[in-house]
Design a protein around this motif. Sequence first.
Motif, PDB file in Angstrom:
ATOM      1  N   ASN A 129      -7.638  -7.213  13.078  1.00  0.00           N
ATOM      2  CA  ASN A 129      -7.683  -6.335  11.906  1.00  0.00           C
ATOM      3  C   ASN A 129      -8.695  -5.208  12.097  1.00  0.00           C
ATOM      4  OD1 ASN A 129      -5.801  -7.964  10.729  1.00  0.00           O
ATOM      5  ND2 ASN A 129      -7.186  -8.907   9.252  1.00  0.00           N
ATOM      6  N   LYS A 130      -9.820  -5.530  12.735  1.00  0.00           N
ATOM      7  CA  LYS A 130     -10.852  -4.521  12.957  1.00  0.00           C
ATOM      8  C   LYS A 130     -10.322  -3.388  13.821  1.00  0.00           C
ATOM      9  CE  LYS A 130     -15.655  -4.040  14.462  1.00  0.00           C
ATOM     10  NZ  LYS A 130     -16.855  -4.732  14.981  1.00  0.00           N
ATOM     11  N   GLN A 131      -9.578  -3.712  14.867  1.00  0.00           N
ATOM     12  CA  GLN A 131      -9.026  -2.675  15.730  1.00  0.00           C
ATOM     13  C   GLN A 131      -7.954  -1.881  14.985  1.00  0.00           C
ATOM     14  OE1 GLN A 131      -6.833  -3.904  19.259  1.00  0.00           O
ATOM     15  NE2 GLN A 131      -7.764  -2.249  20.432  1.00  0.00           N
ATOM     16  N   ALA A 132      -7.170  -2.553  14.148  1.00  0.00           N
ATOM     17  CA  ALA A 132      -6.147  -1.849  13.365  1.00  0.00           C
ATOM     18  C   ALA A 132      -6.799  -0.830  12.434  1.00  0.00           C
ATOM     19  CB  ALA A 132      -5.324  -2.861  12.563  1.00  0.00           C
ATOM     20  N   VAL A 133      -7.897  -1.233  11.788  1.00  0.00           N
ATOM     21  CA  VAL A 133      -8.613  -0.315  10.906  1.00  0.00           C
ATOM     22  C   VAL A 133      -9.153   0.878  11.692  1.00  0.00           C
ATOM     23  CG1 VAL A 133     -10.711  -0.041   9.531  1.00  0.00           C
ATOM     24  CG2 VAL A 133      -9.223  -2.017   9.160  1.00  0.00           C
ATOM     25  N   ALA A 134      -9.749   0.602  12.857  1.00  0.00           N
ATOM     26  CA  ALA A 134     -10.317   1.676  13.668  1.00  0.00           C
ATOM     27  C   ALA A 134      -9.256   2.688  14.075  1.00  0.00           C
ATOM     28  CB  ALA A 134     -10.996   1.094  14.904  1.00  0.00           C
ATOM     29  N   LYS A 135      -8.088   2.198  14.487  1.00  0.00           N
ATOM     30  CA  LYS A 135      -7.018   3.099  14.910  1.00  0.00           C
ATOM     31  C   LYS A 135      -6.462   3.888  13.723  1.00  0.00           C
ATOM     32  CE  LYS A 135      -5.345   0.850  19.111  1.00  0.00           C
ATOM     33  NZ  LYS A 135      -4.160   0.365  19.835  1.00  0.00           N
ATOM     34  N   ALA A 136      -6.331   3.215  12.580  1.00  0.00           N
ATOM     35  CA  ALA A 136      -5.795   3.892  11.402  1.00  0.00           C
ATOM     36  C   ALA A 136      -6.744   4.981  10.914  1.00  0.00           C
ATOM     37  CB  ALA A 136      -5.541   2.865  10.293  1.00  0.00           C
ATOM     38  N   VAL A 137      -8.041   4.708  10.941  1.00  0.00           N
ATOM     39  CA  VAL A 137      -9.031   5.717  10.526  1.00  0.00           C
ATOM     40  C   VAL A 137      -9.023   6.888  11.499  1.00  0.00           C
ATOM     41  CG1 VAL A 137     -11.502   6.186  10.287  1.00  0.00           C
ATOM     42  CG2 VAL A 137     -10.515   4.115   9.280  1.00  0.00           C
ATOM     43  N   ALA A 138      -8.997   6.571  12.809  1.00  0.00           N
ATOM     44  CA  ALA A 138      -9.019   7.624  13.821  1.00  0.00           C
ATOM     45  C   ALA A 138      -7.826   8.557  13.697  1.00  0.00           C
ATOM     46  CB  ALA A 138      -9.055   7.005  15.220  1.00  0.00           C
ATOM     47  N   ASN A 139      -6.684   8.017  13.254  1.00  0.00           N
ATOM     48  CA  ASN A 139      -5.473   8.823  13.126  1.00  0.00           C
ATOM     49  C   ASN A 139      -5.203   9.255  11.690  1.00  0.00           C
ATOM     50  OD1 ASN A 139      -3.756   8.885  15.827  1.00  0.00           O
ATOM     51  ND2 ASN A 139      -4.860   6.940  15.743  1.00  0.00           N
ATOM     52  N   ARG A 140      -6.236   9.078  10.825  1.00  0.00           N
ATOM     53  CA  ARG A 140      -6.184   9.539   9.440  1.00  0.00           C
ATOM     54  C   ARG A 140      -5.036   8.927   8.653  1.00  0.00           C
ATOM     55  NH1 ARG A 140      -7.521  16.006  10.336  1.00  0.00           N
ATOM     56  NH2 ARG A 140      -9.481  15.700  11.475  1.00  0.00           N
ATOM     57  N   MET A 141      -4.671   7.702   8.985  1.00  0.00           N
ATOM     58  CA  MET A 141      -3.664   6.978   8.212  1.00  0.00           C
ATOM     59  C   MET A 141      -4.277   6.401   6.943  1.00  0.00           C
ATOM     60  SD  MET A 141      -1.699   4.940  11.240  1.00  0.00           S
ATOM     61  CE  MET A 141      -0.812   5.802  12.534  1.00  0.00           C
ATOM     62  N   ILE A 142      -5.577   6.095   7.022  1.00  0.00           N
ATOM     63  CA  ILE A 142      -6.319   5.641   5.851  1.00  0.00           C
ATOM     64  C   ILE A 142      -7.646   6.389   5.824  1.00  0.00           C
ATOM     65  CG2 ILE A 142      -5.264   3.349   5.854  1.00  0.00           C
ATOM     66  CD1 ILE A 142      -7.844   2.257   7.089  1.00  0.00           C
ATOM     67  N   ASP A 143      -8.315   6.357   4.688  1.00  0.00           N
ATOM     68  CA  ASP A 143      -9.599   7.034   4.557  1.00  0.00           C
ATOM     69  C   ASP A 143     -10.718   6.174   5.119  1.00  0.00           C
ATOM     70  OD1 ASP A 143      -8.416   9.182   3.246  1.00  0.00           O
ATOM     71  OD2 ASP A 143      -8.596   8.186   1.283  1.00  0.00           O
ATOM     72  N   ILE A 144     -11.783   6.833   5.539  1.00  0.00           N
ATOM     73  CA  ILE A 144     -12.960   6.105   5.980  1.00  0.00           C
ATOM     74  C   ILE A 144     -13.602   5.456   4.760  1.00  0.00           C
ATOM     75  CG2 ILE A 144     -15.257   6.326   7.024  1.00  0.00           C
ATOM     76  CD1 ILE A 144     -14.202   8.727   8.565  1.00  0.00           C
ATOM     77  N   PRO A 145     -13.921   4.148   4.813  1.00  0.00           N
ATOM     78  CA  PRO A 145     -14.531   3.483   3.660  1.00  0.00           C
ATOM     79  C   PRO A 145     -15.816   4.185   3.226  1.00  0.00           C
ATOM     80  CG  PRO A 145     -13.848   1.888   5.309  1.00  0.00           C
ATOM     81  CD  PRO A 145     -13.701   3.240   5.930  1.00  0.00           C
ATOM     82  N   GLU A 146     -16.062   4.216   1.914  1.00  0.00           N
ATOM     83  CA  GLU A 146     -17.251   4.874   1.394  1.00  0.00           C
ATOM     84  C   GLU A 146     -18.521   4.140   1.775  1.00  0.00           C
ATOM     85  OE1 GLU A 146     -16.725   5.275  -2.764  1.00  0.00           O
ATOM     86  OE2 GLU A 146     -15.032   6.654  -2.602  1.00  0.00           O
TER      87      GLU A 146
END
Length: 252
Positions: A226-243
């Motif tokens: 899950n951690k790698q999925a989050v990192a890839k999604a953030v890097a590709n702007r699929m999700i926002d960076i957590p506040e």
Amino acid sequence: MPGQTGYSALVDTLSKATAADSRAFLMALRTRYQLGHILYADAEWQGDAFRAVTLLHDANPPLARLIRQQGVAPLAPLFSATKSLFGPGEIDPAAIKTTDRRYAQTLATCGLDRPMLVFPLLPSRPGVAFFACTSIGLDDWPMPVEILFRDIAALAGLFHAKRLSSEPGTWSARRGPHLTPREAEILQWVAKGKTYWEIAQILGISIRTVRHFMANCREKLHAVSNKQAVAKAVANRMIDIPEATFPLRNDR
């Protein structure tokens, strides 16, 4: 930024290079830093195998011959091992366990059976990208290890960016369709440190459904956690960076 004269010259060379000049640049890099073999890969994962979008290397006739005859399949265990790296590291290709009998022979034949310095890169498509060089042992390098890592990491990133700028159809250019709105929403909550139970309560769905969507996210992003999925999604702007920064849980 690195201040070495050799580094600056390589940056200048790279800025003027075309795709056809890639091998010449790799050879210059190898000479400047007294490296072993160099391997740059940007490979896409298709079905149950890697397909090379781009695979470049220094002068290595056995490797060139292997790629012409068999593609990148014999190097798949190495590709899989680099996929789990989140930053520069050292990998011993010969220590990677695999049932593929071709792998050990490939390493020995191509001179890739020594420890490698590996610099992960953001792949152009779902898969893996990295810049690697066989090492001669960090204690034997004619310069401080910190400078070595700094220079090569920077040059690897510039080289990768240069390649991507000349190749249309990259993952970042077509990132939108990869996650559904629900998948992106759940992945966003995971990025904020929420457990599967908490996400289920927030969205009014079952934990089993949350697990299902997260499994889809990992598969689409070709992530091992899950951690790698989050990192890839953030890097590709699929999700926002957590506040705020929360510990990421690796629930499955």
